[in-house]
Design an enzyme around this catalytic site. Sequence first.
Site, PDB file in Angstrom:
ATOM      1  N   HIS A 262      -5.388  -2.671  -0.880  1.00  0.00           N
ATOM      2  CA  HIS A 262      -5.957  -3.557  -1.907  1.00  0.00           C
ATOM      3  C   HIS A 262      -7.203  -2.923  -2.501  1.00  0.00           C
ATOM      4  O   HIS A 262      -7.964  -2.285  -1.770  1.00  0.00           O
ATOM      5  CB  HIS A 262      -6.291  -4.946  -1.342  1.00  0.00           C
ATOM      6  N   ASP A 313       1.270  -9.805  -0.910  1.00  0.00           N
ATOM      7  CA  ASP A 313       2.705  -9.664  -1.181  1.00  0.00           C
ATOM      8  C   ASP A 313       3.507  -9.248   0.045  1.00  0.00           C
ATOM      9  O   ASP A 313       4.729  -9.215  -0.007  1.00  0.00           O
ATOM     10  CB  ASP A 313       2.916  -8.646  -2.310  1.00  0.00           C
TER      11      ASP A 313
HETATM   12  N1  CMC Z   1       0.608   3.183   0.635  1.00  0.00           N
HETATM   13  C1  CMC Z   1       0.169   4.424   0.922  1.00  0.00           C
HETATM   14  N2  CMC Z   1      -1.070   4.849   0.644  1.00  0.00           N
HETATM   15  C2  CMC Z   1      -1.901   3.967   0.050  1.00  0.00           C
HETATM   16  C3  CMC Z   1      -1.513   2.678  -0.265  1.00  0.00           C
HETATM   17  C4  CMC Z   1      -0.204   2.289   0.051  1.00  0.00           C
HETATM   18  N3  CMC Z   1       0.235   1.058  -0.240  1.00  0.00           N
HETATM   19  N4  CMC Z   1      -2.538   2.026  -0.857  1.00  0.00           N
HETATM   20  C5  CMC Z   1      -3.546   2.888  -0.895  1.00  0.00           C
HETATM   21  N5  CMC Z   1      -3.161   4.059  -0.347  1.00  0.00           N
HETATM   22  C6  CMC Z   1      -3.976   5.250  -0.188  1.00  0.00           C
HETATM   23  C7  CMC Z   1      -3.813   6.173  -1.396  1.00  0.00           C
HETATM   24  O1  CMC Z   1      -2.795   7.107  -1.213  1.00  0.00           O
HETATM   25  C8  CMC Z   1      -5.178   6.795  -1.490  1.00  0.00           C
HETATM   26  O2  CMC Z   1      -5.268   7.802  -0.522  1.00  0.00           O
HETATM   27  P1  CMC Z   1      -6.033   9.192  -0.854  1.00  0.00           P
HETATM   28  O3  CMC Z   1      -7.449   8.781  -1.150  1.00  0.00           O
HETATM   29  O4  CMC Z   1      -5.840   9.971   0.389  1.00  0.00           O
HETATM   30  O5  CMC Z   1      -5.327   9.740  -2.046  1.00  0.00           O
HETATM   31  C9  CMC Z   1      -6.120   5.694  -1.042  1.00  0.00           C
HETATM   32  O6  CMC Z   1      -5.345   4.850  -0.193  1.00  0.00           O
HETATM   33  C10 CMC Z   1      -6.664   4.880  -2.211  1.00  0.00           C
HETATM   34  O7  CMC Z   1      -5.568   4.411  -2.997  1.00  0.00           O
HETATM   35  P2  CMC Z   1      -5.622   4.049  -4.531  1.00  0.00           P
HETATM   36  O8  CMC Z   1      -4.245   3.992  -5.074  1.00  0.00           O
HETATM   37  O9  CMC Z   1      -6.613   4.926  -5.227  1.00  0.00           O
HETATM   38  O10 CMC Z   1      -6.265   2.611  -4.431  1.00  0.00           O
HETATM   39  P3  CMC Z   1      -6.286   1.549  -5.578  1.00  0.00           P
HETATM   40  O11 CMC Z   1      -7.427   0.669  -5.332  1.00  0.00           O
HETATM   41  O12 CMC Z   1      -6.225   2.214  -6.903  1.00  0.00           O
HETATM   42  O13 CMC Z   1      -4.889   0.801  -5.377  1.00  0.00           O
HETATM   43  C11 CMC Z   1      -3.245  -0.674  -4.799  1.00  0.00           C
HETATM   44  C12 CMC Z   1      -4.740  -0.434  -4.883  1.00  0.00           C
HETATM   45  C13 CMC Z   1      -3.011  -2.135  -4.431  1.00  0.00           C
HETATM   46  C14 CMC Z   1      -2.593  -0.405  -6.158  1.00  0.00           C
HETATM   47  C15 CMC Z   1      -2.622   0.238  -3.731  1.00  0.00           C
HETATM   48  O14 CMC Z   1      -3.136  -0.081  -2.464  1.00  0.00           O
HETATM   49  C16 CMC Z   1      -1.117   0.193  -3.722  1.00  0.00           C
HETATM   50  O15 CMC Z   1      -0.462   0.910  -4.490  1.00  0.00           O
HETATM   51  N6  CMC Z   1      -0.484  -0.675  -2.868  1.00  0.00           N
HETATM   52  C17 CMC Z   1       0.945  -0.837  -2.886  1.00  0.00           C
HETATM   53  C18 CMC Z   1       1.366  -1.798  -3.972  1.00  0.00           C
HETATM   54  C19 CMC Z   1       0.973  -3.205  -3.636  1.00  0.00           C
HETATM   55  O16 CMC Z   1       1.194  -3.679  -2.539  1.00  0.00           O
HETATM   56  N7  CMC Z   1       0.419  -3.919  -4.628  1.00  0.00           N
HETATM   57  C20 CMC Z   1      -0.006  -5.306  -4.481  1.00  0.00           C
HETATM   58  C21 CMC Z   1      -1.483  -5.396  -4.511  1.00  0.00           C
HETATM   59  S1  CMC Z   1      -2.181  -6.973  -3.985  1.00  0.00           S
HETATM   60  C22 CMC Z   1      -1.477  -8.180  -4.968  1.00  0.00           C
HETATM   61  C23 CMC Z   1      -1.555  -7.999  -6.423  1.00  0.00           C
HETATM   62  O17 CMC Z   1      -2.486  -7.383  -6.950  1.00  0.00           O
HETATM   63  O18 CMC Z   1      -0.656  -8.510  -7.088  1.00  0.00           O
END
Ligand code: CMC
Length: 386
Positions: A262, A313
């Site tokens: 998140h 989710d």
């Molecule tokens: N699986 C694998 N690695 C992850 C994940 C994940 N779900 N989430 C974050 N990471 C890692 C990512 O690879 C990165 O690692 P590094 O710094 O080594 O490259 C680090 O954590 C930071 O990730 P980010 O993508 O820069 O973080 P963000 O704040 O931009 O993304 C997020 C947040 C929710 C998009 C992401 O955690 C994600 O893609 N999660 C999976 C999709 C998901 O479940 N979305 C629902 C979010 S909550 C409800 C909503 O908003 O509707």
Amino acid sequence: MTEGTQLIRGLEGVVAAQTKLCDLDGAHGRLAYGGYDIADLAKQATFEEVCYLLWRGELPTRGQYDQLVMSLVAARELPKPVVDALRLAPKAADPNRTFQAAIALLGAFDPDADDNSPAANHRKAVRLTAQLATLVAATHRIRNGAEPLAPALDLSHAANFLYMLTGTRAGGAAVKAFDASLTLYAEHELNASTFTTRVITSTNSDMHSAVAGGHGALKGPLHGGAGEAVMRTLMEIGEVATVDAFAEKALAEKRRLMGFGHRVYTAGDPRAAILKGMAEEACRQSGQFKWYEMAVKLNERIHAAKKLIPNVDFYSAPLFYSLGIPVEQFTPVIAMSRIAGWTANIIEQHADNRLIRPRGDYTGPKRRAFTPMADRGQTGHVDTRR
Ligand code: CMC
């Protein structure tokens, strides 16, 4: 960009609006609507009460509640041409597309469509909240070759939705679980879809346009589309015994794991903790306990390996599935809850509006002389891979 400001990728940490709706404390994993903790609301309030709280800033008195319930019930029917339009979509089309188009079309039948006054926006918030539930159920039934069911006027918002979707009246425990999940999804500050609704609103566009745009953002797998992706992951895994092998492989392949992580919560998503308990109960009741067991095991493995937290989710997926909600309808179902927050944010944005217009940091070629086409040569092809 000449005016020197810092590029903030993904607008992380940027404060783009003041809001009285939702207090999201990411560091401590806490969430409250209008000052009321989400756990209290999920346990003790109905979704209709939460709608009132978000739209009016206070919990309703009995009289105010009865009036809102009456207005919501009265607004459940969809205009017939909107239902007919649902029949035009290919059966195999992603229901999110039909749903989003139908939201925009509902604006064409709304008597307040172009009126952005607070009174008109409150009327539209009620109508859209009632109609979106009917729309999800109608979209599902039509794409499965069945006729939409007329709303049951004696049922609550949650109970009526489950009835219109499945054709049977759900038991009290299932209705309570679904009602609570609507509350948990109702509002979440400036998430991507709500921010989208605010951006659209900031141009003085109208509520239906903002909500349709919001759904376009919600359906992406990094946002609300993650719930559907979680369930598809659990189905891909298939059995509790194969969770470990799946997790090993997914981690080795550095797969993005749906339902984990998140942007704001670092100490856990409080909605996930509540939904976990609800999923356990619902999966047990429906005789599909394996989905809950698989989710728990996957959560343990992923947390141990990467310290990623499960988000809202993750446990809503086995919960929705065991309540009989089809996987491809998970995101529209989230929208029929988030409509409460979207519309509240739209009302709030209109009340203190300024056009939302950030800047881009230009990284293209420096200024150069224009080359007439005759001087650009004869050959060359478009690289369609780019
Ligand atoms: N699986 C694998 N690695 C992850 C994940 C994940 N779900 N989430 C974050 N990471 C890692 C990512 O690879 C990165 O690692 P590094 O710094 O080594 O490259 C680090 O954590 C930071 O990730 P980010 O993508 O820069 O973080 P963000 O704040 O931009 O993304 C997020 C947040 C929710 C998009 C992401 O955690 C994600 O893609 N999660 C999976 C999709 C998901 O479940 N979305 C629902 C979010 S909550 C409800 C909503 O908003 O509707």
